[in-house]
Scaffold this motif. Structure first.
Motif, PDB file in Angstrom:
ATOM      1  N   PHE A 238       0.027 -11.556  -7.986  1.00 45.58           N
ATOM      2  CA  PHE A 238       0.151 -13.006  -8.097  1.00 45.58           C
ATOM      3  C   PHE A 238       1.219 -13.370  -9.124  1.00 45.58           C
ATOM      4  N   SER A 239       1.792 -14.546  -8.926  1.00 51.23           N
ATOM      5  CA  SER A 239       2.746 -15.116  -9.883  1.00 51.23           C
ATOM      6  C   SER A 239       2.400 -16.589 -10.068  1.00 51.23           C
ATOM      7  N   LEU A 240       2.713 -17.112 -11.229  1.00 50.40           N
ATOM      8  CA  LEU A 240       2.443 -18.525 -11.511  1.00 50.40           C
ATOM      9  C   LEU A 240       3.631 -19.114 -12.252  1.00 50.40           C
ATOM     10  N   LEU A 241       4.205 -20.159 -11.668  1.00 47.05           N
ATOM     11  CA  LEU A 241       5.302 -20.887 -12.284  1.00 47.05           C
ATOM     12  C   LEU A 241       4.808 -22.275 -12.665  1.00 47.05           C
ATOM     13  N   THR A 242       5.010 -22.653 -13.922  1.00 46.32           N
ATOM     14  CA  THR A 242       4.685 -24.009 -14.373  1.00 46.32           C
ATOM     15  C   THR A 242       5.972 -24.679 -14.829  1.00 46.32           C
ATOM     16  N   ALA A 243       6.091 -25.974 -14.544  1.00 49.87           N
ATOM     17  CA  ALA A 243       7.321 -26.685 -14.874  1.00 49.87           C
ATOM     18  C   ALA A 243       7.002 -28.093 -15.337  1.00 49.87           C
ATOM     19  N   LEU A 244       7.787 -28.563 -16.290  1.00 47.76           N
ATOM     20  CA  LEU A 244       7.663 -29.928 -16.812  1.00 47.76           C
ATOM     21  C   LEU A 244       9.049 -30.532 -16.935  1.00 47.76           C
ATOM     22  N   ASP A 245       9.240 -31.700 -16.325  1.00 50.82           N
ATOM     23  CA  ASP A 245      10.478 -32.470 -16.453  1.00 50.82           C
ATOM     24  C   ASP A 245      10.190 -33.776 -17.175  1.00 50.82           C
ATOM     25  N   LEU A 246      11.098 -34.202 -18.015  1.00 50.01           N
ATOM     26  CA  LEU A 246      11.031 -35.509 -18.664  1.00 50.01           C
ATOM     27  C   LEU A 246      12.271 -36.291 -18.248  1.00 50.01           C
ATOM     28  N   ASP A 247      12.067 -37.263 -17.363  1.00 50.88           N
ATOM     29  CA  ASP A 247      13.157 -38.078 -16.821  1.00 50.88           C
ATOM     30  C   ASP A 247      13.357 -39.279 -17.743  1.00 50.88           C
ATOM     31  N   MET A 248      14.512 -39.336 -18.401  1.00 52.41           N
ATOM     32  CA  MET A 248      14.773 -40.362 -19.405  1.00 52.41           C
ATOM     33  C   MET A 248      15.850 -41.323 -18.920  1.00 52.41           C
ATOM     34  N   THR A 249      15.521 -42.625 -18.910  1.00 54.81           N
ATOM     35  CA  THR A 249      16.470 -43.665 -18.523  1.00 54.81           C
ATOM     36  C   THR A 249      16.761 -44.544 -19.731  1.00 54.81           C
ATOM     37  N   PHE A 250      17.933 -45.196 -19.707  1.00 56.55           N
ATOM     38  CA  PHE A 250      18.403 -45.954 -20.859  1.00 56.55           C
ATOM     39  C   PHE A 250      18.843 -47.358 -20.456  1.00 56.55           C
ATOM     40  N   ASP A 251      18.208 -47.899 -19.409  1.00 56.69           N
ATOM     41  CA  ASP A 251      18.584 -49.218 -18.897  1.00 56.69           C
ATOM     42  C   ASP A 251      17.519 -50.275 -19.173  1.00 56.69           C
ATOM     43  N   GLY A 252      16.764 -50.099 -20.250  1.00 55.43           N
ATOM     44  CA  GLY A 252      15.730 -51.072 -20.590  1.00 55.43           C
ATOM     45  C   GLY A 252      14.342 -50.552 -20.285  1.00 55.43           C
ATOM     46  N   ARG A 253      13.370 -51.338 -20.627  1.00 54.60           N
ATOM     47  CA  ARG A 253      11.967 -50.935 -20.485  1.00 54.60           C
ATOM     48  C   ARG A 253      11.573 -50.817 -19.017  1.00 54.60           C
ATOM     49  N   ARG A 254      10.917 -49.695 -18.693  1.00 52.42           N
ATOM     50  CA  ARG A 254      10.366 -49.472 -17.361  1.00 52.42           C
ATOM     51  C   ARG A 254       8.867 -49.235 -17.474  1.00 52.42           C
ATOM     52  N   ASN A 255       8.194 -49.266 -16.336  1.00 55.68           N
ATOM     53  CA  ASN A 255       6.748 -49.006 -16.310  1.00 55.68           C
ATOM     54  C   ASN A 255       6.532 -47.503 -16.262  1.00 55.68           C
ATOM     55  N   THR A 256       6.660 -46.848 -17.429  1.00 55.62           N
ATOM     56  CA  THR A 256       6.512 -45.406 -17.543  1.00 55.62           C
ATOM     57  C   THR A 256       5.553 -45.082 -18.677  1.00 55.62           C
ATOM     58  N   VAL A 257       5.211 -43.803 -18.817  1.00 55.89           N
ATOM     59  CA  VAL A 257       4.278 -43.381 -19.855  1.00 55.89           C
ATOM     60  C   VAL A 257       4.800 -43.745 -21.235  1.00 55.89           C
ATOM     61  N   ILE A 258       6.076 -43.452 -21.482  1.00 53.36           N
ATOM     62  CA  ILE A 258       6.728 -43.835 -22.718  1.00 53.36           C
ATOM     63  C   ILE A 258       7.797 -44.861 -22.370  1.00 53.36           C
TER      64      ILE A 258
END
Length: 358
Positions: A238-258
């Protein structure tokens, strides 16, 4: 004044410009919630992070994907191909299309006598196209870099069309089982130059008290995606791949976690469990949003995804993904299929630099 008028849109930088380029490509990637900036190591890396193209293990690597959204109304297709240049660089070409076909044009539904005539209905397509030309290069065993040149074409039948151009750059740092990635999209600010055939819709817009569209320029602001991927050691079976991306925008406030006026961060999480590198089970989560119900209570929602993959042999791989828009919409689940073909495996000592934990 006849013909199209020249003018500029007051809002040149809408938050969701060229959104079809943010959907993602490849059933494997979409099943993992799009967490691919550090995890993609095949031809689809040209889209997610071109630096990952340096992990391709065959001389010719190609993939084809098809998906349908909104109960089959919208068609989404992707074609990618990559091949090495000598032993320390790689090139790729990708074509993406997102379109709605056979839209009825009812402007001439009534004939000159005022009679209803369905034979007068015409049909047109509204589609977005993107051509990506990618280049990747090994810097060392640990550092890989890549870049995309994007040519964009958008059209709404005979009524309007746009041409645009943009650049992406990406990089990877490989340290045994851990890979860190950074993708900078639209680093020069991608533009779309729109031209409208206003005469075709002038009467309709006048009757509905809408402003007649004029030629304009639409800008897509830069965004950054930081990512980590880790291959866990589960033995030879067996193999296990885990991945995390943080998509960062700079065009003002969006409805996101941060979210703030300066930066908004949208996380994406992906998992891939493999069995003897032949069969794969995948899951992911993305588009985390705060949603209010009718009572005003706020809760966190996200877009789930899952999928399967089968490597038939060293040359062919089939992948499937199932995803929806989560609890924020009644839109049905979308089915995504892709096939990958890899020909002429590279010799083990072909690459000048290594670094990949294959």
């Amino acid at each position: 004044m006849g013909g199209c008028q020249m003018g500029f849109s007051q809002d040149l930088t809408p938050k969701y410009s060229n959104e079809f380029l943010n959907i993602g490509v490849g059933a494997r990637a979409l099943a993992m919630g799009g967490a691919q900036t550090a995890a993609s190591r095949d031809v689809t890396a040209a889209y997610w992070n071109p630096a990952g193209l340096m992990a391709v293990t065959h001389k010719y690597d190609a993939t084809l994907m098809h998906a349908e959204y909104f109960a089959g109304i919208a068609q989404y297709d992707y074609l990618g191909f990559t091949t090495p240049i000598k032993n320390e660089s790689q090139v790729a070409v990708s074509l993406i299309r997102f379109g709605v076909d056979d839209i009825p044009d009812t402007r001439f539904l009534y004939d000159a006598n005022g009679a209803l005539n369905y034979n007068n209905i015409q049909f047109f397509n509204a589609a977005d196209y993107a051509l990506l030309l990618s280049y990747a290069r090994d810097i060392s065993d640990k550092w890989k870099i890549g870049a995309n040149a994007k040519i964009i074409h958008r059209n709404v039948g005979k009524f309007a069309q746009a041409w645009g151009f943009g650049l992406d750059v990406g990089g990877l740092y490989v340290q045994k089982r851990l890979t860190a990635g950074l993708m900078l999209r639209d680093i020069t600010t991608t533009f779309n130059a729109w031209s409208h055939n206003a005469e075709l819709v002038r009467d309709i817009y006048a009757d509905t008290n809408n402003e007649v569209p004029v030629n304009s320029v639409e800008l897509t602001l830069p965004r950054a995606i930081a990512s980590l991927a880790y291959n866990w050691n589960l033995g030879g079976t067996f193999s296990l791949l885990t991945a995390l991306d943080l998509d960062m925008t700079f065009d003002g406030r969006r409805n996101t976690v941060i979210a703030s006026d300066l930066i908004s961060v949208d996380p994406r999480i992906g998992l891939e469990l493999g069995y003897k590198q032949v069969a794969f089970l995948r899951a992911g989560a993305s588009t985390f949003q705060y949603i209010k119900d009718f009572q005003g209570e706020q809760s966190m929602n996200f877009m789930p995804s899952a999928g399967l993959g089968v490597r038939l042999n060293d040359r062919f791989q089939l992948d499937y993904a199932l995803s929806d828009i989560g609890n924020v919409s009644d839109t049905p689940y979308s089915h995504v299929f892709s096939v990958r073909v890899s020909l002429k495996k590279l010799e083990e000592d072909f690459r000048k630099f290594k670094g990949w934990d294959q």
